[in-house]
Design an enzyme around this catalytic site. Structure first.
Site, mmCIF file in Angstrom:
data_model
loop_
_atom_site.group_PDB
_atom_site.id
_atom_site.type_symbol
_atom_site.label_atom_id
_atom_site.label_comp_id
_atom_site.label_asym_id
_atom_site.label_seq_id
_atom_site.Cartn_x
_atom_site.Cartn_y
_atom_site.Cartn_z
ATOM 1 N N LYS A 241 72.807 -12.599 35.046
ATOM 2 C CA LYS A 241 73.485 -13.316 33.947
ATOM 3 C C LYS A 241 72.739 -13.311 32.557
ATOM 4 C CE LYS A 241 75.918 -17.130 36.217
ATOM 5 N NZ LYS A 241 75.512 -17.116 37.460
ATOM 6 N N GLU B 72 67.445 -24.618 41.365
ATOM 7 C CA GLU B 72 67.645 -23.184 42.380
ATOM 8 C C GLU B 72 66.401 -22.699 42.672
ATOM 9 O OE1 GLU B 72 70.216 -19.177 42.600
ATOM 10 O OE2 GLU B 72 70.054 -20.295 40.598
ATOM 11 N N PHE C 226 80.696 -26.272 38.387
ATOM 12 C CA PHE C 226 80.899 -27.615 37.896
ATOM 13 C C PHE C 226 81.630 -28.222 39.161
ATOM 14 C CE2 PHE C 226 80.895 -26.726 32.968
ATOM 15 C CZ PHE C 226 79.357 -26.498 33.302
ATOM 16 N N HIS D 273 71.981 -17.617 40.702
ATOM 17 C CA HIS D 273 72.958 -18.261 40.031
ATOM 18 C C HIS D 273 72.384 -18.110 38.547
ATOM 19 C CE1 HIS D 273 76.545 -20.390 38.637
ATOM 20 N NE2 HIS D 273 75.745 -21.346 37.969
#
Length: 415
Positions: free
Chosen positions: A337, A316, A403, A305
């Site tokens: 990301k 994580e 979230f 993530h």
């Protein structure tokens, strides 16, 4: 009951790195950043003035003017990538049973631009309600899956998964489960998001979630770096053709990878912060491995993530060490990301795609923008910093956490 095997037979991508799968994948391997100053609106008064926007996208290249005005950008992105995936898969839509083909799409927000524009027009107007009749159909999060099904006549299960940043991973898992159980032969699954607007940037700024490195946008997304200061907002879409194995073989489809497992969990902890010990992340990876009937030493790559937030990256990495033990040191780990930014509800789709392509091509895309080691992370973990690495990738896992404490992981392996 014997569960059916499931494979990936088509892909579509529209991302801050490229408007096709090929462009996107090449940029990932080259370590290209998609971040730049925002062009969607004047961001001069915002704390964050940059994002990872889709580039060189003109809806009129894909839709006529009348049709494009009925589609929020998130739905435009969805239709473009679904079309790419269908074409890539070689599906002859006229020859398959549309009753056995479904669409499951993920979106964390949906038509945020439409919602903002319509409410702004009312607030700035004369007080008379002059809402566009397409306001609601453009805005609702499920409309993209509806449009895809209507375009192709796919009459199987059709819905949208909404679990914040885990949304499109949940869409893929649902497609996997329906096919395993024989409820459908094939799904278009994935996700899209288009939240780079005043409401999206302003809202995430108010939460202190975004990087404010306005002087150097391209290096702002720094997963696992000591100086990370928040995520970079992205937009775009990723689409998959998820197909029952025998159905794919019968039509001579090419197979990217086998889709072998999915896991889900909840942190049950906080609306935005991860569980401090990574409990939800730990559970979701255990669930995915069990579902895939894989041992930890059979996974070679994790697309994490890895949002570039101070707390999330630590939680994580702790979870990976707990789940994989000594096998964690044989893994390649990377956060794409660092290049794409965070596509919210579409993140799971494009990151699962990176996992699929890593399995197919035996190469792991990098985590770029690593400058300074953070002592919070075990130095023996291989985060694939700054440069892609060739290796045999027998199986790859992709994590997404949203979230609300929503966690979802998927696993692909060589077919």
């Amino acid at each position: 009951m014997e569960l059916k095997r499931v494979v990936i037979t088509g892909l579509g991508a529209l991302t801050p790195l490229g408007n096709t799968v090929e462009e996107h994948w090449k940029a990932l391997l080259d370590g290209v950043s998609g971040a730049a100053p925002i062009t969607r609106f004047d961001a001069a008064n915002f704390k964050t003035q940059f994002a990872c926007e889709v580039k060189n996208f003109d809806p009129l290249d894909f839709f006529d003017k009348k049709e494009s005005r009925k589609l929020d950008p998130y739905a435009q992105f969805a239709l473009v990538t679904a079309t790419q995936a269908v074409e890539d898969s070689g599906l002859d839509v006229e020859k398959i049973n549309g009753d056995r083909v479904g669409v499951i799409w993920g979106a964390g927000i949906g038509g945020l631009k439409t919602f903002q524009d319509e409410c702004s027009a009312f607030a700035l107007g004369d007080g008379n309600p002059k809402y566009n009749p397409f306001f609601i159909p453009k805005m609702i999060a499920d409309i993209a899956s509806g449009h895809i099904s209507m375009k192709y006549g796919f009459r199987g299960p059709n819905f949208t998964t909404v679990s914040a940043c885990a949304s499109s991973t949940n869409a893929l898992i649902d497609a996997l489960m329906y096919i395993r159980l024989g409820k459908a032969d094939l799904f278009v699954a994935g996700g899209s998001e288009a939240a780079i607007n005043e409401s999206g940037v302003g809202g995430f700024n108010a939460m202190h979630a975004l990087s404010t490195r306005n002087d150097d946008p391209k290096t702002a997304s720094r997963p696992f770096d000591l100086d990370r200061d928040g995520f970079v907002l992205g937009e775009g879409s990723g689409a998959f053709i998820v197909e029952e194995l025998e159905h794919a073989k019968a039509r001579g489809a090419k197979i990217y990878a086998e889709f072998v497992g999915g896991g889900m969990s909840a942190d049950a902890h906080h609306i935005t912060a991860p569980h401090p010990e990574g409990l939800g992340a730990k559970n979701v990876m255990i669930n995915a491995l069990q579902d895939a009937s894989l041992k930890t030493n059979e996974v070679d790559y994790i697309n994490v993530h890895g949002t570039s937030t101070p707390l999330g990256d630590i939680a994580e990495s702790m979870a990976i060490l707990e789940v994989f033990g000594q096998d964690a040191y044989n893994l390649n780990i990377s956060s794409t990301k660092s290049m794409t930014g965070h596509l919210l509800g579409a993140a799971g789709a494009i990151e699962a795609m990176a996992a699929v392509l890593a399995v197919q091509n035996d190469i792991v895309p990098p985590t770029i923008n690593h400058f300074t080691d953070d002592p919070s992370f075990d130095p023996k973990l291989n985060f694939t910093f700054n440069k892609a690495q060739q290796r045999t990738v027998r199986a790859a896992l992709s994590n997404t956490f949203g979230f609300g404490g929503h966690n979802a992981s998927v696993i692909f392996k060589k077919y």
